[in-house]
Design a protein around this motif. Structure first.
Motif, PDB file in Angstrom:
ATOM      1  N   SER A  54      50.493  26.504 -61.569  1.00 25.34           N
ATOM      2  CA  SER A  54      49.322  26.979 -62.295  1.00 25.34           C
ATOM      3  C   SER A  54      48.045  26.203 -61.922  1.00 25.34           C
ATOM      4  O   SER A  54      47.989  24.982 -62.062  1.00 25.34           O
ATOM      5  CB  SER A  54      49.570  26.864 -63.797  1.00 25.34           C
ATOM      6  OG  SER A  54      48.360  26.687 -64.484  1.00 25.34           O
ATOM      7  N   PRO A  55      47.016  26.909 -61.465  1.00 24.51           N
ATOM      8  CA  PRO A  55      45.780  26.205 -61.125  1.00 24.51           C
ATOM      9  C   PRO A  55      45.137  25.573 -62.359  1.00 24.51           C
ATOM     10  O   PRO A  55      44.543  24.490 -62.263  1.00 24.51           O
ATOM     11  CB  PRO A  55      44.888  27.294 -60.528  1.00 24.51           C
ATOM     12  CG  PRO A  55      45.483  28.594 -60.929  1.00 24.51           C
ATOM     13  CD  PRO A  55      46.934  28.355 -61.178  1.00 24.51           C
ATOM     14  N   ALA A  56      45.299  26.207 -63.526  1.00 27.84           N
ATOM     15  CA  ALA A  56      44.703  25.642 -64.744  1.00 27.84           C
ATOM     16  C   ALA A  56      45.339  24.291 -65.051  1.00 27.84           C
ATOM     17  O   ALA A  56      44.649  23.335 -65.416  1.00 27.84           O
ATOM     18  CB  ALA A  56      44.882  26.604 -65.905  1.00 27.84           C
ATOM     19  N   ALA A  57      46.678  24.200 -64.847  1.00 28.93           N
ATOM     20  CA  ALA A  57      47.366  22.934 -65.097  1.00 28.93           C
ATOM     21  C   ALA A  57      46.919  21.866 -64.099  1.00 28.93           C
ATOM     22  O   ALA A  57      46.701  20.703 -64.462  1.00 28.93           O
ATOM     23  CB  ALA A  57      48.877  23.140 -65.016  1.00 28.93           C
ATOM     24  N   ALA A  58      46.756  22.261 -62.836  1.00 32.24           N
ATOM     25  CA  ALA A  58      46.312  21.302 -61.816  1.00 32.24           C
ATOM     26  C   ALA A  58      44.916  20.781 -62.137  1.00 32.24           C
ATOM     27  O   ALA A  58      44.648  19.580 -62.016  1.00 32.24           O
ATOM     28  CB  ALA A  58      46.339  21.956 -60.436  1.00 32.24           C
TER      29      ALA A  58
END
Ligand SMILES: [Zn+2]
Ligand SMILES: [Zn+2]
Length: 412
Positions: free
Chosen positions: A112-116
């Motif tokens: 997930s890009p949001a998590a990164a």
């Protein structure tokens, strides 16, 4: 067999060979950072005459794709800022906001890009700020936020929904909204339009954050690919606009490529050495297995991957030669409605004179009253004309909003 020694310090064992030179880790890190610092030299801490308090930092916006190069650039900027803070008792010459355009609706990330982005914010939130923009912001026609972007027919019925959209399949959208990129059949055009959309979003973010400079992590290899790709796609006139430092990409924003002296393989190795590999989650573009299905960009990535190792000077020659091209578009008064590149006259008229093709920019819903069409029709550059020609509907054009218009969208 004896281990090869680093050629710079002649003391440590070499761990990486670049441009035929063996490097140990500290020497390689210094070498790569030196290239970034050279490009970022204008952003050192300065003091006004007869003053002991430094000039306030300039805010720079980093277009963070979460590919190896932009992640490597983020690490270098963080270290650069840390050095400035240490040397100048807390003062810096620049401030950084990293912006990621979340493309998960069109391509699968490795996580997930949001998590990164959240992890990066936890780690470096004291040094720089982070922002994430959904790709669909491009289509939010009447929203209060970034709705300034698009106008076109029935945009509410479109979305970026199909994971296959950026790929070659003929997959039909299953959702109620149909995928806007699915309206474009040709793979190269799809990719071309997607990158224009992403660039539009980051330029808008730069304006919103009041940042006069947009930093791109494109390496020398990527810039060389772009030169040849633009040429092949009929966008040769926009080469200076696409690779030159300090080129105005909007009324108030210029672009800068701090990685322009660094090869793609070097950026990847650097990011890995510095422990940043886990943030490299950009959807890997899987080139079509069949040569016929490859986009122009796929072909060029393969081409430069092979030559950058053996013949690095070819890569730099392509970029340096292209950088010398005179920008013939600067004086032109018309701009392409999709990508914003300046054009001389309506390329479409010229194209119509030599072919019988019609472009997809005319609204099929509208009666073909030629008066309305010519009055309302947006001017497209040759490249965008070709890219949208296979689209089966009117492609939305982002109006080039003024800074005031964009900022007014954010006022509470
Ligand atoms: Zn060394
Ligand atoms: Zn265009």
């Amino acid at each position: 067999m004896t281990a090869q020694l680093c050629k710079r310090c002649s003391a440590a064992e070499a761990v990486f060979v670049s441009r035929k030179e063996p490097f140990c880790r500290p020497c390689f890190v210094r070498y790569i950072r030196g290239k970034e610092r050279k490009q970022m030299a204008p952003y050192k801490v300065t003091y006004p005459p007869r003053s002991s308090s430094p000039t306030p930092p300039v805010r720079l916006l980093l277009a963070l794709s979460l590919g190896a190069s932009s992640v490597a650039l983020l690490e270098m900027l963080v270290e650069h800022l840390r050095d400035q803070i240490e040397t100048h008792r807390g003062a810096t010459g620049f401030a950084v906001t990293a912006v990621h355009v979340d493309c998960s609706s069109v391509s699968a990330y490795s996580r997930s890009p949001a998590a990164a982005i959240d992890e990066l914010r936890d780690k470096f939130g004291d040094i720089c700020t982070f922002d994430i923009i959904p790709l669909d912001d491009f289509l939010l026609n009447s929203s209060d936020e970034l709705g300034v972007f698009s106008h076109g027919p029935d945009l509410e019925s479109y979305s970026f929904t199909s994971p296959a959209a950026a790929d070659d399949t003929e997959a039909l959208p299953h959702t109620v909204k149909s995928d806007i990129l699915d309206k474009v059949r040709d793979r190269t055009s799809k990719r071309d339009l997607l990158s224009t959309i992403i660039k539009t979003l980051v330029v808008c973010a730069a304006v919103k954050h009041d940042s006069p400079t947009l930093l791109f992590g494109d390496t020398m290899s990527r810039l060389a690919e772009r030169v040849l790709s633009l040429t092949a796609k009929g966008r040769g006139a926009s080469i200076p606009a696409s690779i030159s430092d300090n080129y105005s990409i909007s009324e108030s924003v210029v672009q800068l490529f701090p990685m322009r002296e660094i090869m793609r393989a070097e950026a990847g190795e650097y990011a890995a050495m510095q422990g940043f590999a886990e943030y490299i989650i950009k959807p890997a573009v899987t080139p079509a297995a069949v040569l016929r299905m490859m986009t122009i960009d796929d072909l060029l990535v393969n081409y430069f991957r092979e030559i950058e190792a053996g013949f690095p000077s070819i890569v730099s020659t392509v970029v340096r030669t292209a950088d010398k091209l005179k920008d013939t578009t600067a004086e032109m008064d018309m701009a392409c409605a999709i990508c914003g590149v300046k054009c001389a006259s309506e390329p479409e008229k010229w194209l119509q004179n030599i072919t019988v093709n019609t472009s997809a920019v005319e609204n099929p819903q509208e009666p073909s009253d030629s008066d309305t069409l010519t009055k309302d029709k947006d001017i497209l550059c040759y490249g965008c004309l070709v890219a949208t020609k296979s689209a089966s509907f009117t492609w939305p054009c982002p109006p080039r909003s003024t800074k005031e218009e964009i900022i007014s969208q954010y006022e509470l």
